[in-house]
Scaffold this motif. Structure first.
Motif, PDB file in Angstrom:
ATOM      1  N   ARG A 167      36.231  30.091  47.407  1.00  0.00           N
ATOM      2  CA  ARG A 167      35.350  31.029  46.716  1.00  0.00           C
ATOM      3  C   ARG A 167      36.038  31.788  45.595  1.00  0.00           C
ATOM      4  N   LEU A 168      37.336  31.995  45.727  1.00  0.00           N
ATOM      5  CA  LEU A 168      38.039  32.851  44.769  1.00  0.00           C
ATOM      6  C   LEU A 168      38.853  32.020  43.785  1.00  0.00           C
ATOM      7  N   PRO A 169      39.007  32.516  42.563  1.00  0.00           N
ATOM      8  CA  PRO A 169      39.735  31.763  41.530  1.00  0.00           C
ATOM      9  C   PRO A 169      41.246  31.864  41.705  1.00  0.00           C
ATOM     10  N   ILE A 170      41.799  31.083  42.623  1.00  0.00           N
ATOM     11  CA  ILE A 170      43.226  31.079  42.911  1.00  0.00           C
ATOM     12  C   ILE A 170      43.844  29.824  42.312  1.00  0.00           C
ATOM     13  N   ASP A 171      44.960  29.990  41.579  1.00  0.00           N
ATOM     14  CA  ASP A 171      45.643  28.852  40.964  1.00  0.00           C
ATOM     15  C   ASP A 171      46.799  28.343  41.814  1.00  0.00           C
ATOM     16  N   THR A 172      47.446  29.306  42.527  1.00  0.00           N
ATOM     17  CA  THR A 172      48.674  28.953  43.245  1.00  0.00           C
ATOM     18  C   THR A 172      48.710  29.691  44.575  1.00  0.00           C
ATOM     19  N   ALA A 177      37.050  42.109  44.950  1.00  0.00           N
ATOM     20  CA  ALA A 177      38.229  41.307  44.619  1.00  0.00           C
ATOM     21  C   ALA A 177      37.849  40.115  43.756  1.00  0.00           C
ATOM     22  N   ALA A 178      36.734  39.479  44.088  1.00  0.00           N
ATOM     23  CA  ALA A 178      36.287  38.321  43.306  1.00  0.00           C
ATOM     24  C   ALA A 178      35.985  38.716  41.870  1.00  0.00           C
ATOM     25  N   LYS A 179      35.338  39.875  41.684  1.00  0.00           N
ATOM     26  CA  LYS A 179      35.005  40.327  40.336  1.00  0.00           C
ATOM     27  C   LYS A 179      36.277  40.662  39.543  1.00  0.00           C
ATOM     28  N   THR A 180      37.241  41.300  40.213  1.00  0.00           N
ATOM     29  CA  THR A 180      38.497  41.644  39.531  1.00  0.00           C
ATOM     30  C   THR A 180      39.245  40.393  39.117  1.00  0.00           C
ATOM     31  N   LEU A 181      39.322  39.414  40.025  1.00  0.00           N
ATOM     32  CA  LEU A 181      40.011  38.167  39.712  1.00  0.00           C
ATOM     33  C   LEU A 181      39.312  37.417  38.578  1.00  0.00           C
ATOM     34  N   ALA A 182      37.993  37.481  38.573  1.00  0.00           N
ATOM     35  CA  ALA A 182      37.248  36.810  37.510  1.00  0.00           C
ATOM     36  C   ALA A 182      37.565  37.428  36.152  1.00  0.00           C
TER      37      ALA A 182
END
Length: 625
Positions: free
Chosen positions: A540-545, A509-514
């Motif tokens: 840890r994860l690139p979440i904006d909202t 999931a982290a790679k997909t979000l990146a």
């Protein structure tokens, strides 16, 4: 010296010929019909031949090519009217002068066996046979079919020598032909019977096949009494373990043949057993069974296959059973009953539900309903009857619409607009969701290009991403393609995912979000707080909202627990630099409470339901005036 025309001898020969012909015609009427068996035909032929020629014995011998012998297969004694007397099934060597003649002539004519070299020079057993039965004369007709010698019909005159007439020769030859025809008819009937058998039986186990069992079930289906489970079918699926060493196709085939034999012994006269698939059997008990009885029988069958049929080496087969009852049929149908049992077996095997599963009519109806829904959804997608509505997102500080969430809708055959909640599960399970997701991305991005800007800033587009889409390796490529084709700037697009997606495989999931963030696209965590997502994921994860689920909004402002959770989430998000959106706002009190908690963006029916794109554009424009 020949008889002159019209002489008594000539008249006698003509009369004899007519009698012989009449006898053959009458014989044909008696034996050439469907109800006459081969054995009956041979018996009738022997009787007529003996009576017509006036001989005491008529025997039919068959060639045994493997042993170079003639074997008596039918004998008739005229005086006693006896067929196949004791000891009739004698054998004589074919490798003799007599045997050679059978392959060359129409009739073997021997007036006196004592003086004829054909038999006197033959092997001793033939002479012994003639003496034993006091046979003095022979009129033997070879039996041939397509040039092959099948045997011989022996007309045997006992007690004294006899001269045979030309009419006798002709008649005897015809008798040989009659026997040949009887053999040919028997052969063809045997082939036809075998073909009919193979049409309704498995050729390897000789068990009835599925078509045969359908006939059995159809005949056995009848109206039920109160409390009666009706006709039961047990479907046994036999599978070798995947990847098991030493298992080959031939070995598994032999094992299935052994299974058939053991199941045949178990069911005996109590049930109809059939091989309905290459690797499956089905059983229909002759009496109606209660559910517990059917389960016990299924368990016995499974144990039998996995123990006795497996042999001392324990062939590692996996057996699952499915049981269905005619009580669950909407209408009497043998085919549906067998399919129900097979479907139950498939569920037991695929879902790890144990060795045996009883067909559940309610669950099956739900499955059929879902299958129909999936097909209707595919048709709607192909026909262009899917559309998008948009839920506006409001800025509580000035009341303006600042973004909108794309929501999939379906206009069904009745014209009703169906919300995604009623069909999204069917789209997920069928795999159609991936194609739908690509379509939604492009359609929504294209629609957002028409949204008017306010103070130079155009509204944000939010698009939901399903679990199946998120697991696809090409999601980032699909997003990039939709942006390129529509012309929408990536910073105007935000993809919404749920907590459960992050729990499946955090690293992936982290790679997909990146990859998505690398395109310049934002990411929102939808329905936040409803799952079991660790708060550490927000770091840890690139979440904006994060979008606070409507379940927490509904209790505001009265529910102190909901209020405390919302306040904590807002504080956490502020410290991490993450925006917060409140969902499901339906009252002014809820909006005021969220504003007091520090939330500035909300969605809900208090401001607007989901609307089509034209209405949305009009709403954006009205607030800018």
């Amino acid at each position: 010296m020949t008889a002159s025309a019209g002489s008594p001898k000539q008249a006698e020969r003509c009369a004899r010929a007519r009698r012989h012909n009449h006898a053959l015609v009458a014989l044909g009427r008696r034996v050439w019909h469907e109800d006459c068996t081969f054995e009956t035909a041979i018996a009738e032929i022997c009787e007529v031949a003996a009576e017509t020629l006036g001989v005491e014995r008529v025997n039919v011998w068959r060639v045994d090519s493997a042993r170079q012998q003639l074997r008596c297969v039918h004998a008739y004694i005229r005086d006693s009217g006896e067929h196949d007397p004791p000891g009739f099934d004698e054998s004589l060597l074919l490798d003799s002068e007599y045997g050679d003649q059978l392959g060359e002539v129409r009739v073997v004519d021997i007036a006196d066996v004592r003086n004829d070299s054909t038999v006197s020079a033959s092997e001793e057993a033939l002479g012994a046979y003639l003496r034993r039965h006091d046979i003095h004369s022979l009129l033997d007709a070879p039996i041939r079919a397509e040039g092959e010698l099948l045997g011989v019909v022996c007309h045997e005159h006992v007690g004294s020598a006899r001269m045979w007439s030309p009419e006798d020769y002709a008649f005897a030859g015809s008798i040989g032909d009659y026997v040949a025809v009887a053999y040919e008819i028997a052969r063809r009937r045997e082939i036809e019977n075998r073909l009919r058998f193979l049409e309704r039986h498995d050729p390897h186990t000789n068990l009835p096949n599925r078509d045969h069992l359908l006939e059995v079930a159809h005949t056995a289906l009848r109206p039920l009494h109160e409390g009666d489970t009706g006709l039961a079918v047990i479907h046994l699926q036999v599978d070798p373990p995947a990847g098991h060493e030493g298992i080959d196709v031939d070995g598994f085939h032999r094992f299935l043949v052994d299974c058939a034999e053991h199941l045949r012994e178990l069911t005996a006269d109590s049930a109809a057993l059939a091989r309905v698939r290459e690797d499956a059997f089905a059983i229909i008990p002759h009496r109606h069974l209660r559910e517990v009885e059917a389960l016990e029988l299924a368990e016995r069958c499974i144990d039998l296959v996995q123990t006795d049929a497996a042999g001392p080496r324990g062939y590692p087969a996996t057996v699952t059973a499915g049981i269905a009852f005619s009580r669950d049929l909407a209408a009497p149908s043998a085919d549906a009953l067998l399919r129900n049992a097979e479907n139950a077996s498939i569920r037991a095997r695929a879902n790890g539900l144990g060795r045996c599963k009883v067909f559940n009519a309610d669950r099956h109806r739900d499955l059929l309903k879902r299958m129909r829904l999936e097909q209707s959804l595919r048709d709607a997608f192909a026909d262009g009857r899917l559309l998008l509505h948009y839920m506006p997102e409001v800025d509580l500080r000035d009341g303006h619409w600042r973004s909108a969430e794309a929501l999939l809708r379906w206009r069904n055959d009745e014209g009703r607009i169906v919300p995604a909640g009623e069909f999204i599960e069917a789209a997920e399970s069928s795999g159609l969701i991936v194609r739908l997701g690509r379509w939604v991305l492009l359609e929504a991005c294209s629609a957002a290009m028409r949204w008017p800007a306010r103070n130079g800033v155009a509204p944000m587009l939010r698009v939901n991403v399903s679990a199946r889409q998120f697991e696809e390796a090409g999601l980032a490529a699909d997003v990039d393609s939709a942006l390129a084709e529509s012309g929408l700037p990536p910073q105007r697009l935000c993809l919404e995912i749920t907590e459960t997606l992050l729990l499946r495989d955090t690293d992936t999931a982290a790679k997909t979000l990146a990859r998505i963030r690398a395109l310049g696209v934002r990411v929102a965590l939808d329905d936040f707080g409803t799952g079991y997502c660790s708060l550490g994921y927000l770091k840890r994860l690139p979440i904006d909202t994060i979008k606070i689920d409507r379940g927490f909004t509904a209790g505001l402002p009265q529910d102190r627990a909901d209020l405390a959770i919302v306040q904590a989430l807002v504080g956490l998000a502020r410290n991490l630099g993450i925006d917060v959106v409140g969902e499901g706002v339906e009252t002014q009190a809820q909006a005021d409470c969220l504003r007091a908690c520090g939330i500035h963006a909300v969605q809900g029916y208090l401001y607007s339901p989901a609307v089509d794109n034209d209405t949305l554009i009009a709403g954006f424009a009205a607030q800018h005036s």
